[in-house]
Design an enzyme around this catalytic site. Structure first.
Site, PDB file in Angstrom:
ATOM      1  N   ASP A  22     104.211  10.708 -71.781  1.00 55.11           N
ATOM      2  CA  ASP A  22     105.425  11.030 -71.026  1.00 55.11           C
ATOM      3  C   ASP A  22     105.758  12.520 -71.145  1.00 55.11           C
ATOM      4  O   ASP A  22     105.395  13.166 -72.125  1.00 55.11           O
ATOM      5  CB  ASP A  22     106.582  10.174 -71.580  1.00 55.11           C
ATOM      6  CG  ASP A  22     107.735  10.067 -70.596  1.00 55.11           C
ATOM      7  OD1 ASP A  22     107.574  10.462 -69.430  1.00 55.11           O
ATOM      8  OD2 ASP A  22     108.805   9.584 -71.017  1.00 55.11           O
ATOM      9  N   GLY A  25     106.530  15.839 -66.111  1.00 50.26           N
ATOM     10  CA  GLY A  25     107.486  16.437 -65.165  1.00 50.26           C
ATOM     11  C   GLY A  25     108.312  17.525 -65.833  1.00 50.26           C
ATOM     12  O   GLY A  25     108.491  18.625 -65.296  1.00 50.26           O
ATOM     13  N   ARG A  26     108.800  17.239 -67.038  1.00 49.02           N
ATOM     14  CA  ARG A  26     109.623  18.233 -67.748  1.00 49.02           C
ATOM     15  C   ARG A  26     108.789  19.421 -68.211  1.00 49.02           C
ATOM     16  O   ARG A  26     109.261  20.549 -68.217  1.00 49.02           O
ATOM     17  CB  ARG A  26     110.333  17.553 -68.941  1.00 49.02           C
ATOM     18  CG  ARG A  26     111.575  16.791 -68.510  1.00 49.02           C
ATOM     19  CD  ARG A  26     112.014  15.815 -69.550  1.00 49.02           C
ATOM     20  NE  ARG A  26     111.148  14.643 -69.563  1.00 49.02           N
ATOM     21  CZ  ARG A  26     111.156  13.715 -70.510  1.00 49.02           C
ATOM     22  NH1 ARG A  26     111.970  13.859 -71.543  1.00 49.02           N
ATOM     23  NH2 ARG A  26     110.361  12.673 -70.432  1.00 49.02           N
ATOM     24  N   HIS A  39     101.351  16.818 -64.001  1.00 49.45           N
ATOM     25  CA  HIS A  39     100.409  15.696 -64.092  1.00 49.45           C
ATOM     26  C   HIS A  39      98.974  16.205 -64.256  1.00 49.45           C
ATOM     27  O   HIS A  39      98.186  15.625 -64.990  1.00 49.45           O
ATOM     28  CB  HIS A  39     100.514  14.795 -62.856  1.00 49.45           C
ATOM     29  CG  HIS A  39     101.849  14.087 -62.762  1.00 49.45           C
ATOM     30  ND1 HIS A  39     102.425  13.469 -63.838  1.00 49.45           N
ATOM     31  CD2 HIS A  39     102.717  13.920 -61.725  1.00 49.45           C
ATOM     32  CE1 HIS A  39     103.594  12.954 -63.477  1.00 49.45           C
ATOM     33  NE2 HIS A  39     103.791  13.220 -62.202  1.00 49.45           N
ATOM     34  N   LEU A 133      84.093   4.552 -78.179  1.00 49.54           N
ATOM     35  CA  LEU A 133      85.555   4.453 -78.008  1.00 49.54           C
ATOM     36  C   LEU A 133      85.819   3.605 -76.771  1.00 49.54           C
ATOM     37  O   LEU A 133      85.217   3.837 -75.711  1.00 49.54           O
ATOM     38  CB  LEU A 133      86.172   5.842 -77.806  1.00 49.54           C
ATOM     39  CG  LEU A 133      87.650   5.865 -77.398  1.00 49.54           C
ATOM     40  CD1 LEU A 133      88.553   5.512 -78.583  1.00 49.54           C
ATOM     41  CD2 LEU A 133      88.069   7.238 -76.851  1.00 49.54           C
TER      42      LEU A 133
HETATM   43  C1  IPE Z   1     106.510   5.481 -68.673  1.00 50.30           C
HETATM   44  O1  IPE Z   1     107.112   6.675 -68.387  1.00 50.30           O
HETATM   45  C2  IPE Z   1     105.326   5.277 -67.774  1.00 50.30           C
HETATM   46  C3  IPE Z   1     104.171   6.147 -68.028  1.00 50.30           C
HETATM   47  C4  IPE Z   1     104.071   7.051 -68.960  1.00 50.30           C
HETATM   48  C5  IPE Z   1     103.066   5.937 -67.147  1.00 50.30           C
HETATM   49  P1  IPE Z   1     108.317   6.805 -67.358  1.00 50.30           P
HETATM   50  O2  IPE Z   1     108.663   8.238 -67.312  1.00 50.30           O
HETATM   51  O3  IPE Z   1     107.972   6.149 -66.074  1.00 50.30           O
HETATM   52  O4  IPE Z   1     109.452   5.936 -68.083  1.00 50.30           O
HETATM   53  P2  IPE Z   1     111.034   5.994 -67.927  1.00 50.30           P
HETATM   54  O5  IPE Z   1     111.349   5.879 -66.468  1.00 50.30           O
HETATM   55  O6  IPE Z   1     111.489   7.309 -68.481  1.00 50.30           O
HETATM   56  O7  IPE Z   1     111.531   4.846 -68.744  1.00 50.30           O
HETATM   57  C1  IPE Z   2     104.564  10.755 -67.400  1.00 51.03           C
HETATM   58  O1  IPE Z   2     105.276  11.910 -67.158  1.00 51.03           O
HETATM   59  C2  IPE Z   2     103.499  10.494 -66.374  1.00 51.03           C
HETATM   60  C3  IPE Z   2     103.775   9.371 -65.458  1.00 51.03           C
HETATM   61  C4  IPE Z   2     104.781   8.550 -65.532  1.00 51.03           C
HETATM   62  C5  IPE Z   2     102.822   9.172 -64.387  1.00 51.03           C
HETATM   63  P1  IPE Z   2     106.587  11.881 -66.260  1.00 51.03           P
HETATM   64  O2  IPE Z   2     106.204  12.154 -64.846  1.00 51.03           O
HETATM   65  O3  IPE Z   2     107.355  10.635 -66.484  1.00 51.03           O
HETATM   66  O4  IPE Z   2     107.369  13.123 -66.835  1.00 51.03           O
HETATM   67  P2  IPE Z   2     108.944  13.260 -67.022  1.00 51.03           P
HETATM   68  O5  IPE Z   2     109.389  12.100 -67.851  1.00 51.03           O
HETATM   69  O6  IPE Z   2     109.552  13.243 -65.660  1.00 51.03           O
HETATM   70  O7  IPE Z   2     109.120  14.565 -67.726  1.00 51.03           O
HETATM   71 MG    MG Z   3     108.822  10.142 -67.779  1.00 55.67          MG
END
Ligand code: IPE
Ligand code: IPE
Ligand code: MG
Length: 255
Positions: A22, A25-26, A39, A133
């Site tokens: 996770d 995006g940030r 990504h 793995l």
């Molecule tokens: C969980 O992250 C899903 C993946 C890492 C693929 P999200 O960013 O979708 O989760 P929420 O919305 O913050 O709970």
């Molecule tokens: C996780 O990063 C990747 C996916 C869910 C595909 P995010 O896209 O959720 O990143 P944030 O949480 O918005 O920073």
């Molecule tokens: Mg996220």
């Protein structure tokens, strides 16, 4: 990170590490970049983490790459993510195969474009005899969806109520031939499960780090595994003295 750094040998290695990758995006926002750049950086990082898992002797790595809820994201982001997956298979498959990585998938492939479905199935077939793995990719995966499908299949198979046990349920899940995760790592500081392996997580150790996924490198993985080595897994029991784990400073046992 220093690539030639020597890591102290690990005392207790988890068999199965699961990661909620996770914070892409940030990571991008902090750099004034579009989310898809995050990504892409996250995918680059995956290559490093896979190599580190191979080096540390981890047997199973499950990565949460796309949840059943992630379809709700803007269309542009969803199709960008699909393209990234395609790209990764095209670019990385040979190298993963060379490293002895076996690819598996949990979730549903049906909603993906037929071309991508075929690529994924081909990659799984190509690597099926590798055993260094097992890289288990949770893509279009949701824990509730998995359990719902398991219940449906049990009913379709005519299983009687009294025959339903936790062990049998496990055999109907996508993870039927994979042990439960020993540790679940979530990057970017969020402390929630977000529909990931909700059945299999019953006794997993949690490790949450504020680091965004694109920056979660070999050092960070090593730290997580060392932390795991000092956890006492009790499974509801009281431990025998011989099972007690020393503190991180290795001076005294904790129980
Ligand atoms: C969980 O992250 C899903 C993946 C890492 C693929 P999200 O960013 O979708 O989760 P929420 O919305 O913050 O709970
Ligand atoms: C996780 O990063 C990747 C996916 C869910 C595909 P995010 O896209 O959720 O990143 P944030 O949480 O918005 O920073
Ligand atoms: Mg996220």
């Amino acid at each position: 990170m220093d690539p030639d750094k020597n890591y102290k040998p690990l005392t207790k290695i988890p068999t199965h590490i699961a990661v909620i990758m996770d914070g892409n995006g940030r990571w991008a926002r902090a750099r004034g970049l579009p989310r898809l750049a995050g990504h892409r950086a996250g995918t680059e990082n995956l290559r490093r983490v896979i190599a580190a898992c191979v080096e540390f002797g981890i047997q199973y790595l499950t990565i949460y790459a796309f949840s059943t809820e992630n379809w709700e994201r803007p269309q542009e982001e969803v199709s960008g993510l699909m393209l990234i997956v395609e790209d990764v298979i095209d670019r990385e498959l040979e190298e993963l195969n060379r490293q002895g990585v076996q690819l598996r998938h949990i979730g549903h492939l049906e909603r993906l474009k037929p071309k991508l479905q075929k690529k994924v199935l081909k990659a799984i077939e190509k690597t099926k005899d590798n055993n260094r793995l097992i890289l288990n990719i949770a893509f279009n995966y949701g824990g509730r969806d998995e359990i719902t499908c398991a219940i449906r299949s049990m009913i379709a198979d005519g299983i009687k109520a009294e025959e339903v046990t936790a062990e049998l349920v496990g055999k109907y899940l996508f993870t039927r031939d994979i042990p439960d995760p020993d540790i679940i790592i979530r990057t970017s500081g969020e402390m929630r499960i977000s529909n990931f392996m909700i059945w299999q997580a019953a006794y997993a150790e949690w490790y949450v780090t504020p680091t965004f996924w694109p920056d979660f490198d070999k050092d960070e993985l090593y730290k997580a595994v060392v932390d795991y080595a000092h956890r006492e897994r009790r499974y509801g029991r009281v431990l025998e003295p011989s099972e007690c784990v020393p503190d991180a400073d290795e001076t005294s046992p904790r129980c």
